[in-house]
Scaffold this active site. Sequence first.
Site, short mmCIF file in Angstrom:
data_model
loop_
_atom_site.label_atom_id
_atom_site.label_comp_id
_atom_site.label_asym_id
_atom_site.label_seq_id
_atom_site.Cartn_x
_atom_site.Cartn_y
_atom_site.Cartn_z
N GLU A 33 -52.32 -35.39 29.79
CA GLU A 33 -51.64 -35.64 31.06
C GLU A 33 -50.15 -35.30 30.97
O GLU A 33 -49.52 -34.99 31.99
CB GLU A 33 -51.83 -37.11 31.46
CG GLU A 33 -51.77 -37.35 32.95
CD GLU A 33 -52.18 -38.77 33.37
OE1 GLU A 33 -52.36 -39.64 32.49
OE2 GLU A 33 -52.33 -38.99 34.58
N HIS B 12 -71.91 -35.57 11.95
CA HIS B 12 -73.32 -35.40 12.32
C HIS B 12 -73.48 -34.92 13.75
O HIS B 12 -74.57 -35.03 14.32
CB HIS B 12 -74.06 -36.72 12.09
CG HIS B 12 -74.02 -37.14 10.66
ND1 HIS B 12 -74.99 -36.79 9.75
CD2 HIS B 12 -73.06 -37.81 9.97
CE1 HIS B 12 -74.65 -37.27 8.56
NE2 HIS B 12 -73.49 -37.89 8.66
N LYS C 22 -56.72 -38.11 44.24
CA LYS C 22 -56.57 -39.52 44.67
C LYS C 22 -56.50 -39.59 46.20
O LYS C 22 -57.10 -40.44 46.84
CB LYS C 22 -55.27 -40.10 44.09
CG LYS C 22 -55.31 -40.36 42.60
CD LYS C 22 -54.04 -41.09 42.19
CE LYS C 22 -53.84 -41.06 40.70
NZ LYS C 22 -52.52 -41.48 40.27
O1 PA5 Z 1 -50.07 -42.33 32.45
C1 PA5 Z 1 -50.15 -42.44 33.66
O2 PA5 Z 1 -49.17 -42.33 34.39
C2 PA5 Z 1 -51.46 -42.76 34.34
O3 PA5 Z 1 -52.52 -42.68 33.47
C3 PA5 Z 1 -51.42 -44.16 34.90
O4 PA5 Z 1 -51.23 -45.08 33.86
C4 PA5 Z 1 -52.70 -44.49 35.66
O5 PA5 Z 1 -52.91 -43.56 36.68
C5 PA5 Z 1 -52.62 -45.87 36.28
O6 PA5 Z 1 -51.49 -45.96 37.11
P1 PA5 Z 1 -50.91 -47.35 37.50
O7 PA5 Z 1 -50.41 -48.01 36.26
O8 PA5 Z 1 -49.81 -47.03 38.47
O9 PA5 Z 1 -52.01 -48.12 38.13
#
Ligand code: PA5
Length: 429
Positions: free
Chosen positions: A283, A304, A416
């Site tokens: 990410e 394995h 989203k």
């Molecule tokens: O690393 C990130 O920004 C994302 O993985 C968020 O942690 C995830 O989308 C959850 O977001 P939030 O903490 O706003 O609910």
Amino acid sequence: MIYKHDISRAFGAIAGKDGADKEVFARALEETTKAIAVLRKHRQTDTWPILTVAERTDDLPLIEQTAKRITDHFATLVVIGMGGSSRGGKALGALKENPFVRKTSGTTVHFVDNIDPNTSDQLLTSLDLKSTLFLAISKSGDTAETLTHLLVCIGEVAKQLGPEAVRKHFMAIANPGDNTLRRIATLHGFTVLDHDPDIGGRFAALTIVGLLPAKVAGVDIEAIRSGANNIMQHTFSQAMSEPARGAALHIALMERGKSVAVLMPYCDRLAPFTGWYQQLWAESLGKKGKGSTPLASLGALDQHSMLQLYLNGPRDKFMTLILLAQTGKGAAIPQPPDARLAYLQGHTVGDLMDSEQRATAETLTRSRCPLRLFTLSALNEDAMGALMMHFMLETMITAQLLNVNAFDQPAVEESKRLAREYLMNAKAF
Ligand code: PA5
């Protein structure tokens, strides 16, 4: 150093034409000094608090007192959160988790992330709500999956224990200011603790987000911070730090077409850590057509299943093994009843794990797969903190070298938005 970081097997001298080019690596390493200078500036001005969090101790008393409130009163903690709001705590908590024990004392920590209705049903029908605290974590306070789980759990607690019980059985962590999670908390009167607004989800493991569930699970959170701080200090005091060398190596191997970065620890307690890493790397770097695909793996299990592919499939992998000193550890293997098992004679379970990790490293080397090795003498809180900080710094430095922003995730917003739109219009496929 808390860990040994050996990158020698990733270069052409050992890995042949699949190995990193020494000159490309040297150039990238040179570039890391500029990247570190950028980080140093943010560290000095505290504009990226992830770079100073490991030194802090002022926030630990609140985390410890909150954890004590939880462990004094509840047998179960259910952490509700997605991605960065869940994976760090899960990775840290794994240090103390024993999957075979149904605890009779202490608090068991569960993490609920995915919005699978089957899991949600299982959760609600299995918990003893009277002894359960739900901790909803969301930095934005607006994540659909987290808020859905939260609303469903609030509904169930209100139904079974009465609406007044919601205040006692729920807690949240969210950004300061107005957001939906805070509004729900205010409505029901339960406590909300502050998420650091300047530390993004996947970099939040060393804040209250990861440390509160970890502390409830029995993890020494001061030692986590101290291990992380050790690597932070090393990175800003050495001309060529280990995270910088790791980042430069990634760049050199991406240039060689190594588009898959496999992380394979030989330790079950590090399995959730690989999930945390996978998110961090994917990410943070997968932007503008750049980055490499992180792949979470586990030794000896994946010998394995996946190892065949690593050794003999497409030559697109860069392997990182985390080796743990295991010799002499675990149960002694009883006298083998069959001569074909003579190789087990006089050994422990740990001896077998140790041989397997060494054998995999050697086999990968012989097959000329670019490989680096982290070696740990023990997996404790210090080591876990150090590994987390290494990978966060390596990610931040690599982002600088790739010229991408490690802290955003613009591409995922569209899905989203669409999911909300489909639900509003009740579309199914
Ligand atoms: O690393 C990130 O920004 C994302 O993985 C968020 O942690 C995830 O989308 C959850 O977001 P939030 O903490 O706003 O609910």
